[in-house]
Write an enzyme that holds these catalytic residues in place. Structure first.
Site, PDB file in Angstrom:
ATOM      1  N   GLU A  51       0.816  -1.218   0.000  1.00  0.00           N
ATOM      2  CA  GLU A  51       0.000   0.000   0.000  1.00  0.00           C
ATOM      3  C   GLU A  51       0.853   1.272   0.000  1.00  0.00           C
ATOM      4  O   GLU A  51       0.583   2.216   0.754  1.00  0.00           O
ATOM      5  CB  GLU A  51      -0.953  -0.025   1.188  1.00  0.00           C
ATOM      6  CG  GLU A  51      -1.931  -1.184   1.101  1.00  0.00           C
ATOM      7  CD  GLU A  51      -2.753  -1.384   2.354  1.00  0.00           C
ATOM      8  OE1 GLU A  51      -3.936  -1.709   2.220  1.00  0.00           O
ATOM      9  OE2 GLU A  51      -2.209  -1.242   3.456  1.00  0.00           O
ATOM     10  N   GLU A  79      -6.567  -7.983  -1.244  1.00  0.00           N
ATOM     11  CA  GLU A  79      -7.261  -8.042   0.041  1.00  0.00           C
ATOM     12  C   GLU A  79      -8.740  -7.728  -0.172  1.00  0.00           C
ATOM     13  O   GLU A  79      -9.097  -6.588  -0.489  1.00  0.00           O
ATOM     14  CB  GLU A  79      -6.668  -7.044   1.053  1.00  0.00           C
ATOM     15  CG  GLU A  79      -5.271  -7.398   1.529  1.00  0.00           C
ATOM     16  CD  GLU A  79      -4.775  -6.452   2.621  1.00  0.00           C
ATOM     17  OE1 GLU A  79      -5.598  -5.670   3.159  1.00  0.00           O
ATOM     18  OE2 GLU A  79      -3.564  -6.486   2.923  1.00  0.00           O
TER      19      GLU A  79
END
EC number: 3.2.1.-
Length: 654
Positions: A227, A301
């Site tokens: 991220e 995810e």
């Protein structure tokens, strides 16, 4: 969910709102995402595919030359291939470091029996290098054993090695000793940070090399960083990491994962971009489409639940919503990873924190409302996903492992206690310093400072007045052994009454409640007292500083202390000791501390984690494998006031 989380501390600053059925779709999807477009426009669904990957498992696939790849022929959707065969990733996340090693096999077997073909796991740098240059891959941190066990069970592995992993861990999985030097800039190509990364990679990557697919191992993909798009401080950082992995011999598919709004800023050339999300909506793939038009979709995810924070509510997500989302992924041949399949526990001090206007620590349980519970029990989500996966599988799924029984033990009533002040002599030698020293810069642990726990600052004073100190995260202030107030991020001042007798000890007990694990705030997460301490604007000097790391060696020494019978009531920080009688065959249980206030539980020297009466978590998971037959030592470190007994139950309250 009663009400969904407002902010994702691992994604973006805006809440992702969305629905699965949409009246229109951006023209940028055509013709690239034709099937996804049909789905979102409400057109006829394609026929439900059936998959047979029985020949594509680590046990069956012996002759290997081409690992996980991508293919785009122009005639159909891009797709993943494994050894040249079309392949979809049905992934589920299990973090080996959050699960007792004795239970790894059980959790992996349940993943396989549910119908998943891949396990994903983070690799926490802070746990594997707790001190600078001191590496630990043993016991519950034996990464290689976990990966090889997955292969033995028939699961592929996607490895997500830290530097930074977020994962609601202290400092996002970065070692706290990186905070010693204020000139070191985390997650950048800053020289000091890169030197630390290089040394860590030199120990980690040689362990990963033989686990790769082309080395007959189960690792089919490796994540470059986590991220980074939402952090995005250094445009050269991701390319550097990419090259660092290639240079050390990583040959399998490399990928990144970012929130859908940050794919562009987090993407690196030559690396597959994947996204993280909570719900599909109109713009889900817009940014991803701009980055890579000719690659298959991978949702790294898909959040099937959420984490909890102290003082907040317990988050849940409807099983039907999860079932519907995964069904849509399969229909449109979108590879995915369920986060979390099994969350486990933030044992000890490993929990992180969020900061959105105020510091909020993550609770001890990492149940996450996942597919398996914290204790490994089946849920409605598990049963629905298993049924779904069986409906698209051309072969029967493995048998589901039986659930071991839980136990309810006799209540534990501590019989002995030891005030913190009486325990100081059993700590390591204190640090004596002219000025206060923050936790990370204490000259202990071979120069690596203190990572977790509490720090006690002690100084003799002879007059009262206005005390001022910057304490992170929360500090109890004492005159001798009497508490006079609390310091925290919002309260940096405290009135000390005038002393009517000779000088007294000013004691400031500071607790690290978890370092922030997301956002640029990670750069400023030094704990303890930062800066000077003053009374009436006059700086104090000459501190004795005790480090309370609560390691097992400390509790071994504490057994030789002179413990006292527990009084009817005791105020202030103290240790309380009792015995849990587990019988001849210990089993899992949950400890309930409803009569206690705030502190930590240690079983046979192991730190189960934090309890706090503000909730939402009301019980602590106690693995049966950590209990001895018959008698077990239970020690509570209670910060505020003594309670009565410690009960156990066979059902958690989260």
């Amino acid at each position: 969910m009663k009400s969904p989380p407002l902010l994702s501390p691992c994604l973006s600053w805006k809440r992702m709102a969305g629905i699965f059925f949409l009246p229109f779709i951006s023209s940028g999807f055509a013709p690239r995402f034709k099937q996804e477009e049909n789905f979102m426009l409400g057109r006829a669904h394609p026929s439900q595919p059936r998959f047979n990957w029985s020949h594509l498992t680590p046990l069956e696939l012996k002759n290997r030359s081409v690992g996980l790849g991508t293919e785009s022929t122009g005639r159909g959707k891009p797709h993943f291939t494994l050894e040249g065969h079309k392949f979809l990733i049905f992934g589920g996340s299990i973090h080996y470091f959050r699960v007792p090693r004795e239970y790894w096999r059980d959790r992996l077997l349940k993943l396989k029996a549910c119908g998943f073909n891949t396990v994903t796991t983070y690799v926490p740098w802070n746990l594997h290098e707790p001190e600078r240059g001191k590496f630990d891959f043993s016991g519950n941190l034996d990464l290689e054993a976990f990966v090889l066990m997955a292969a033995e069970i028939g699961l592929w592995v996607i490895l997500r090695p830290g530097r930074y992993i977020c994962s609601e861990m202290d400092l996002g999985g970065l070692p706290s000793w990186l905070l010693q030097d204020p000139r070191l800039l985390l997650r950048t190509t800053n020289k000091s940070f890169i030197e630390a990364v290089e040394k860590y990679f030199d120990h980690l990557i040689p362990r990963v090399i033989p686990l790769q697919y082309r080395q007959a191992g189960p690792v089919i993909a490796v994540q470059v960083e986590n991220e980074y798009g939402s952090f995005n401080k250094d445009k050269t950082y991701m390319p550097y990491l990419h090259k660092a992995l290639l240079r050390r011999g990583i040959v399998e598919l490399l990928l990144t994962s970012d929130g859908e709004k940050h794919v562009l800023s987090g993407h690196t050339k030559g690396v597959l971009a994947a996204i993280n999300l909570q719900k599909l909506h109109q713009d889900t793939f817009n940014q991803l489409h701009k980055v890579q038009r000719d690659k298959p979709l991978l949702i790294m995810e898909y959040w099937v639940g959420w984490f909890d924070r102290w003082g907040d509510k317990h988050h849940v997500k409807d099983a039907k919503e999860v079932e519907h989302a995964v069904s849509e992924f399969i229909k449109y041949e979108i590879s995915f990873n369920v986060y979390m399949f099994h969350g486990g526990t933030n044992f000890g001090f490993m929990n992180g924190a969020t900061y959105f206007g105020k510091h909020s620590g993550i609770v001890t349980s990492y149940d996450y409302d996942a597919v398996l519970t914290e204790a490994g029990d089946y849920t409605e989500k598990y049963l629905k996903l298993q049924k779904l996966f069986q409906s698209v599988s051309a072969t029967p799924l493995p048998r589901v492992p039986k659930l071991p029984p839980k136990a309810v033990y006799p209540p534990v009533r501590p019989s002995l206690y030891l005030p913190l002040w009486d325990a100081l002599s059993y700590l390591n030698e204190p640090v004596r310093s002219r000025q206060p020293v923050n936790m990370e810069n204490l000259p202990i642990n071979n120069g690596s400072g203190q990572s977790y726990g509490l720090v006690l600052y002690e100084k003799s004073i002879c007059s009262g007045g206005r005390l001022r100190a910057h304490a992170h995260d929360v500090a109890q202030v004492f005159l001798d052994e009497t508490m006079i107030g609390i310091l925290n991020e919002n309260n940096k001042d405290l009135h000390i009454p005038e002393l009517r007798q000779d000088c007294r000890y000013l004691r400031i007990l500071v607790e690290n409640q978890g370092r922030v694990n997301f956002s640029w705030q990670i750069q400023n997460e030094q704990k303890g007292i930062t800066g000077s301490v003053s009374i009436n604007n006059s700086s104090l000097e000459g501190f004795t500083i005790y480090s309370l790391e609560m390691k097992m060696s400390f509790f071994e020494r504490l057994r030789s202390a002179t413990w006292k019978p527990v009084p009817d009531s005791h105020q202030g920080p103290a240790f309380y000791c009792g015995t849990l009688k587990a019988g001849p065959s210990p089993k899992d249980t949950f400890l309930s501390l409803l009569n206690w206030n705030y502190g930590f539980v240690f079983i046979n020297g192991r730190n189960l984690g934090r309890y706090w009466n503000i909730g939402p978590q009301k019980t602590l998971y106690l693995p049966g494998v950590w209990l001895h037959p018959e008698d077990n030592e239970v020690i509570l470190f209670e910060k505020m006031m003594s309670g009565s007994d410690i009960k156990s139950t066979d059902k958690p309250t989260l």
